[in-house]
Design a protein around this motif. Structure first.
Motif, PDB file in Angstrom:
ATOM      1  N   GLN A 179       0.800  -1.331  -0.008  1.00  0.00           N
ATOM      2  CA  GLN A 179       0.055  -0.011   0.129  1.00  0.00           C
ATOM      3  C   GLN A 179       0.980   1.317   0.000  1.00  0.00           C
ATOM      4  O   GLN A 179       0.458   2.474  -0.346  1.00  0.00           O
ATOM      5  N   MET A 180       1.988   1.351   0.356  1.00  0.00           N
ATOM      6  CA  MET A 180       3.008   2.312   0.813  1.00  0.00           C
ATOM      7  C   MET A 180       4.100   2.186  -0.595  1.00  0.00           C
ATOM      8  O   MET A 180       4.915   3.227  -0.316  1.00  0.00           O
ATOM      9  N   SER A 181       4.012   1.291  -1.554  1.00  0.00           N
ATOM     10  CA  SER A 181       4.982   1.301  -2.414  1.00  0.00           C
ATOM     11  C   SER A 181       4.223   1.134  -3.805  1.00  0.00           C
ATOM     12  O   SER A 181       3.290   0.769  -3.849  1.00  0.00           O
ATOM     13  N   ASN A 182       5.323   1.003  -4.916  1.00  0.00           N
ATOM     14  CA  ASN A 182       4.765   0.588  -6.178  1.00  0.00           C
ATOM     15  C   ASN A 182       5.042  -0.688  -6.506  1.00  0.00           C
ATOM     16  O   ASN A 182       4.996  -1.284  -7.804  1.00  0.00           O
ATOM     17  N   ASP A 183       5.649  -1.651  -5.441  1.00  0.00           N
ATOM     18  CA  ASP A 183       5.881  -3.004  -5.598  1.00  0.00           C
ATOM     19  C   ASP A 183       4.575  -3.995  -5.741  1.00  0.00           C
ATOM     20  O   ASP A 183       3.548  -3.675  -4.873  1.00  0.00           O
ATOM     21  N   GLY A 184       4.914  -5.014  -6.485  1.00  0.00           N
ATOM     22  CA  GLY A 184       4.063  -5.956  -6.604  1.00  0.00           C
ATOM     23  C   GLY A 184       4.069  -7.096  -5.426  1.00  0.00           C
ATOM     24  O   GLY A 184       4.969  -6.899  -4.558  1.00  0.00           O
ATOM     25  N   VAL A 185       3.341  -8.053  -5.277  1.00  0.00           N
ATOM     26  CA  VAL A 185       3.579  -9.083  -4.483  1.00  0.00           C
ATOM     27  C   VAL A 185       4.977  -9.704  -4.441  1.00  0.00           C
ATOM     28  O   VAL A 185       5.629  -9.672  -3.395  1.00  0.00           O
ATOM     29  N   LYS A 210       1.207  -0.520  14.883  1.00  0.00           N
ATOM     30  CA  LYS A 210       1.421  -1.692  14.108  1.00  0.00           C
ATOM     31  C   LYS A 210       2.050  -1.360  12.625  1.00  0.00           C
ATOM     32  O   LYS A 210       3.108  -1.878  12.157  1.00  0.00           O
ATOM     33  N   CYS A 211       1.413  -0.342  12.063  1.00  0.00           N
ATOM     34  CA  CYS A 211       2.066   0.028  10.678  1.00  0.00           C
ATOM     35  C   CYS A 211       3.334   0.689  10.520  1.00  0.00           C
ATOM     36  O   CYS A 211       4.065   0.453   9.632  1.00  0.00           O
ATOM     37  N   LYS A 212       3.290   1.534  11.704  1.00  0.00           N
ATOM     38  CA  LYS A 212       4.917   2.142  11.787  1.00  0.00           C
ATOM     39  C   LYS A 212       5.634   1.179  11.965  1.00  0.00           C
ATOM     40  O   LYS A 212       6.858   1.331  11.238  1.00  0.00           O
ATOM     41  N   THR A 263      -3.556   3.645   6.130  1.00  0.00           N
ATOM     42  CA  THR A 263      -2.312   3.303   5.987  1.00  0.00           C
ATOM     43  C   THR A 263      -1.533   4.399   5.548  1.00  0.00           C
ATOM     44  O   THR A 263      -0.631   4.694   5.983  1.00  0.00           O
ATOM     45  N   ILE A 264      -2.000   5.093   4.339  1.00  0.00           N
ATOM     46  CA  ILE A 264      -1.066   6.322   4.062  1.00  0.00           C
ATOM     47  C   ILE A 264      -1.152   7.359   5.035  1.00  0.00           C
ATOM     48  O   ILE A 264      -0.125   7.966   5.202  1.00  0.00           O
ATOM     49  N   LEU A 265      -2.342   7.817   5.494  1.00  0.00           N
ATOM     50  CA  LEU A 265      -2.370   8.875   6.486  1.00  0.00           C
ATOM     51  C   LEU A 265      -1.661   8.495   7.684  1.00  0.00           C
ATOM     52  O   LEU A 265      -0.878   9.497   8.541  1.00  0.00           O
ATOM     53  N   GLN A 266      -1.540   7.263   8.043  1.00  0.00           N
ATOM     54  CA  GLN A 266      -0.628   6.714   9.438  1.00  0.00           C
ATOM     55  C   GLN A 266       0.723   6.734   9.019  1.00  0.00           C
ATOM     56  O   GLN A 266       1.595   6.750  10.131  1.00  0.00           O
ATOM     57  N   CYS A 267       1.003   6.190   7.915  1.00  0.00           N
ATOM     58  CA  CYS A 267       2.291   5.894   7.784  1.00  0.00           C
ATOM     59  C   CYS A 267       3.095   7.298   7.093  1.00  0.00           C
ATOM     60  O   CYS A 267       4.552   6.907   6.942  1.00  0.00           O
ATOM     61  N   LYS A 280      -4.015  -1.386  -4.065  1.00  0.00           N
ATOM     62  CA  LYS A 280      -2.666  -2.221  -3.856  1.00  0.00           C
ATOM     63  C   LYS A 280      -2.953  -2.988  -2.995  1.00  0.00           C
ATOM     64  O   LYS A 280      -3.232  -2.796  -1.859  1.00  0.00           O
ATOM     65  N   GLY A 281      -2.353  -4.341  -2.862  1.00  0.00           N
ATOM     66  CA  GLY A 281      -2.128  -5.352  -1.867  1.00  0.00           C
ATOM     67  C   GLY A 281      -3.505  -6.138  -1.716  1.00  0.00           C
ATOM     68  O   GLY A 281      -3.711  -6.971  -0.706  1.00  0.00           O
ATOM     69  N   TYR A 282      -4.665  -5.737  -2.420  1.00  0.00           N
ATOM     70  CA  TYR A 282      -5.742  -6.498  -2.365  1.00  0.00           C
ATOM     71  C   TYR A 282      -5.877  -7.942  -2.472  1.00  0.00           C
ATOM     72  O   TYR A 282      -6.251  -8.778  -1.546  1.00  0.00           O
TER      73      TYR A 282
END
Length: 301
Positions: free
Chosen positions: A44-50, A130-132, A227-231, A267-269
């Motif tokens: 969710q915080m990058s452009n990477d795939g699985v 947790k996300c941090k 996730t974006i708002l928190q990280c 992303k990440g779904y």
């Protein structure tokens, strides 16, 4: 009001059982789901795939990288889950009273939404911590969950611990309303299909798994924005142009879609859905089993 207090007092044993069973469910869900949850957050915080996300975690951090940030959820999620299940069962009982009638699926969804809203006040700071910790790859800013909370509080103030609350509330209300309604719907359908009054183990696992899929499907875009708002770091504010303290949900959602397209909020779904099926199957089965055993113990003693 006095009748309501009396009703709560009369049902205190059942509420205690629901709290205990919910705690067991939370532990089972957390242990089984955390590794893929870490992958989801990183995606969710990058452009990477699985594949690239998995590769980076293994190469840079080893297998223990999948369990980053797990210590706080394993201690706190049982409490959150206990709140969710006990509030859900409380409102179910409140609606039907002492009668044997069954709630409609719409009423079940309402009970789930109330339970989700109640849990959001606890899950938001838990998710933030947790996300941090999950986002720490090579640079270790936070030593542990307590240090993470302390640093956030010292640098940004108390209300920053509830960053992303708007998104969390939306995710929990929509997600849990769908989760419990689908769980009861599938469970009833499979019981009718097999012509059995009581659900089998397979029935509970399938119902719980599909309930988890529905929960995360309806709540996933909100989870991505949360996730974006928190990280995000203060340096990211120029990129996302979001407000830190009031959540900035709609602004962040709009900017994310404009800059990266509608697919960016999903992303990440794929990882999340795989995780949600087996983790919620285990979680619901653990809840039903624990509730049955705790009820039997109470009747014995």
């Amino acid at each position: 009001m006095s009748d309501f207090i009396q009703w709560t007092y009369d049902n205190r044993i059942q509420i205690s059982i629901d709290l205990a069973a919910g705690s067991v469910s939370g532990i089972a869900n957390c242990i089984s789901s955390h590794p893929l949850d870490t992958v989801k957050v990183r995606m969710q915080m990058s452009n990477d795939g699985v594949h690239s996300t998995l590769k980076k975690i293994v190469q840079n951090e080893g297998t223990k990288g999948f369990y980053k940030g797990m210590s706080f959820p394993i201690l706190s999620i049982p409490i959150t889950n206990a709140i969710v299940f006990s509030v859900y069962e409380f409102w179910k009982s409140f609606f039907i009273g002492n009668s044997n009638k069954q709630l409609t699926y719409f009423q079940t969804a309402i009970c789930g939404s109330i339970a989700g809203s109640s849990a959001a006040f606890f899950s938001c700071p838990i998710e933030l911590t947790k996300c941090k910790l999950q986002m720490q790859s090579t640079d270790k800013i936070y030593k542990n969950p307590i240090d993470c909370i302390y640093q956030i509080y010292q640098k940004e103030g108390f209300k920053s611990l509830f960053r992303g609350m708007c998104a969390t509330q939306q995710r929990e209300i929509l997600g849990y309303s769908a989760q419990f309604a689908v769980y009861e719907l599938i469970k009833d359908f499979l019981c009718n299909l097999s012509q059995k009054a009581e659900p089998s183990t397979a029935n509970l696992l399938i119902s719980g798994g599909l309930a988890g899929v529905s929960c995360w499907t309806i709540g996933y875009p909100q989870d991505t924005i949360k996730t974006i708002l928190q990280c995000q770091q203060p340096s990211d504010q120029a990129l996302y142009k979001v407000r830190f303290y009031d959540g900035g949900f709609l602004d962040c959602l709009r900017k994310k879609i404009i800059q990266e397209g509608i697919g960016s909020i999903w992303k990440g779904y794929s990882v999340c859905i795989l995780r949600s099926f087996y983790a919620n199957a285990i979680g619901f089965y653990a809840y039903e089993l624990a509730k049955e055993n705790f009820t039997s113990l109470y009747q014995i003693y």
